[in-house]
Design an enzyme around this catalytic site. Structure first.
Site, PDB file in Angstrom:
ATOM      1  N   CYS A  54      11.452  19.113  20.248  1.00  0.00           N
ATOM      2  CA  CYS A  54      11.481  20.348  20.728  1.00  0.00           C
ATOM      3  C   CYS A  54      12.050  21.169  19.510  1.00  0.00           C
ATOM      4  O   CYS A  54      12.903  20.509  18.972  1.00  0.00           O
ATOM      5  CB  CYS A  54      12.537  20.141  21.997  1.00  0.00           C
ATOM      6  SG  CYS A  54      13.000  21.736  22.451  1.00  0.00           S
ATOM      7  N   CYS A  62       6.898  25.721  18.594  1.00  0.00           N
ATOM      8  CA  CYS A  62       7.365  25.276  19.935  1.00  0.00           C
ATOM      9  C   CYS A  62       6.284  24.432  20.321  1.00  0.00           C
ATOM     10  O   CYS A  62       5.378  24.382  20.354  1.00  0.00           O
ATOM     11  CB  CYS A  62       7.587  26.398  21.310  1.00  0.00           C
ATOM     12  SG  CYS A  62       7.945  25.982  22.931  1.00  0.00           S
TER      13      CYS A  62
END
Ligand code: DGL
Length: 271
Positions: free
Chosen positions: A73, A186
Site C-alpha cells: 500500500c 496506489c
C-alpha cells in the site's frame, strides 16, 4: 533458508496487484495476506492513525510467524514504513522506493506523473523518494495527482462503465506537461491498469513487480528464501466483509479464495 510465510497487507484488495507479482517472482513461498477492509480508505486517514493501524497489523502478522512483511500500500508506506522499520526487527519492504526507481529507469524526458490517493500526493511520497534516489537532480520533474474516490470505487467492486471510465480519464488528463512515465501510486490502480493504458500512452509503472524483485533479493541476501518446491499457498485475513473481498478478487484478478478468515484488530487499536 527460511520456510515461514511472507506477510503482505493493504487497506483491502489493493495488495492483489503486489501479490500477483510476488507469486510470479517467488512461486515457492507461502503468503499471508491481511486486507484491512474495516479501516478502508487509508487515503483519508492521518499519518498517526495509519502508524497505529499498521503497527497492529504488523503485530498480527508477526504472531502468524511471518519472516518478512511487504507493505502493499503506497499510503501506508509513506505514513508508516520508517516508523515500522525503527520498531520491528523483521525485514519490512514498502512499494514507493521500488516504484520511484523503476520510473527513473524508464523516463527519457525526466517528466514523471504519479496517480495516487490524496494522502500520498499531499505528503509527496514519490517526489521525496525520487529526489533522494536521484540525488536531488533538478532536471527531474514530478507531478503528483491524488484521487479522492478511485481506490474506494475499486475496493467496492469496480465496474467497467462510462462513469468509472470518466474518473480515470479525468485523473490522467490532469497532467498538463508532457510526462512520458506514469506511476500507478496506489496499489488498487494496477487492478484497472487497462483503463489507465487507454488514456496514457507512455510508460506505465506498476511498482508491484520491482517490489517483488527487491523482496526476493533482500530475502536471498539474508539467506531467508524458502527451499520448498511445491507451489505457493495464500491465507487471507480481512477485517470486514469477506464476501465483498472474495467477489472483487474474483472479478478483478480471477483468483478464487477459500482459505479466508474475518478478524478484528479493534482491541489492540484501542489499547
Ligand atoms: N491501496 C492503497 C495505496 O496504495 C490505498 C487505498 C486506500 O485509500 O485505502 O495507497
Amino acid at each position: 533458508m527460511d520456510n515461514r510465510p511472507i506477510g503482505i497487507f493493504d487497506s483491502g484488495v489493493g495488495a492483489f496487484s503486489v501479490l500477483n507479482k510476488l507469486v510470479e517472482v517467488m512461486p515457492n513461498e507461502n503468503y499471508i495476506y491481511f486486507g484491512d477492509s474495516g479501516h478502508n480508505p487509508y487515503g483519508q486517514k492521518t499519518a498517526e492513525e495509519l502508524q497505529k493501524i499498521c503497527s497492529c497489523i504488523v503485530d498480527f502478522l508477526t504472531r502468524k510467524e511471518v519472516k518478512a512483511i511487504v507493505i502493499a500500500c503506497n499510503t501506508a508506506t509513506v505514513a508508516a514504513l520508517d516508523y515500522l522499520q525503527e520498531r520491528y526487527y523483521l525485514p519490512i519492504i514498502g512499494v514507493i522506493n521500488p516504484g520511484a526507481k523503476e520510473a527513473l529507469r524508464l523516463t527519457k524526458n525526466n517528466k514523471i506523473g504519479v496517480c495516487s490517493t490524496v494522502f500520498t500526493a499531499k505528503t509527496h511520497g514519490y517526489l521525496n523518494d525520487i529526489n533522494k534516489v536521484s540525488n536531488n537532480d533538478k532536471s527531474i520533474k514530478v507531478y503528483e495527482e491524488g484521487s479522492v474516490n478511485l481506490a474506494n470505487i475499486i475496493e467496492n467492486g469496480f465496474e467497467y462503465n462510462d462513469e468509472n471510465d470518466a474518473i480515470i480519464k479525468e485523473l490522467v488528463g490532469r497532467f498538463t506537461d508532457d510526462i512520458d512515465t506514469l506511476i500507478l501510486g496506489c496499489t488498487h490502480y494496477p487492478l484497472v491498469e487497462d483503463l489507465f493504458a487507454k488514456y496514457f500512452k507512455g510508460n506505465i509503472v506498476d511498482p508491484g513487480m520491482q517490489t517483488a524483485i527487491e523482496t526476493r533479493e533482500l530475502l536471498k541476501a539474508k539467506n531467508m528464501l524458502s527451499d520448498r518446491t511445491d507451489n505457493y499457498k495464500v491465507q487471507y485475513y480481512v477485517t470486514k466483509d469477506i464476501q465483498n473481498f472474495k467477489n472483487v478478487a474474483k472479478n478483478l484478478t480471477k483468483i478464487d479464495i477459500d482459505d479466508i478468515y474475518e478478524v478484528s484488530i479493534e482491541a489492540e487499536l484501542n489499547n
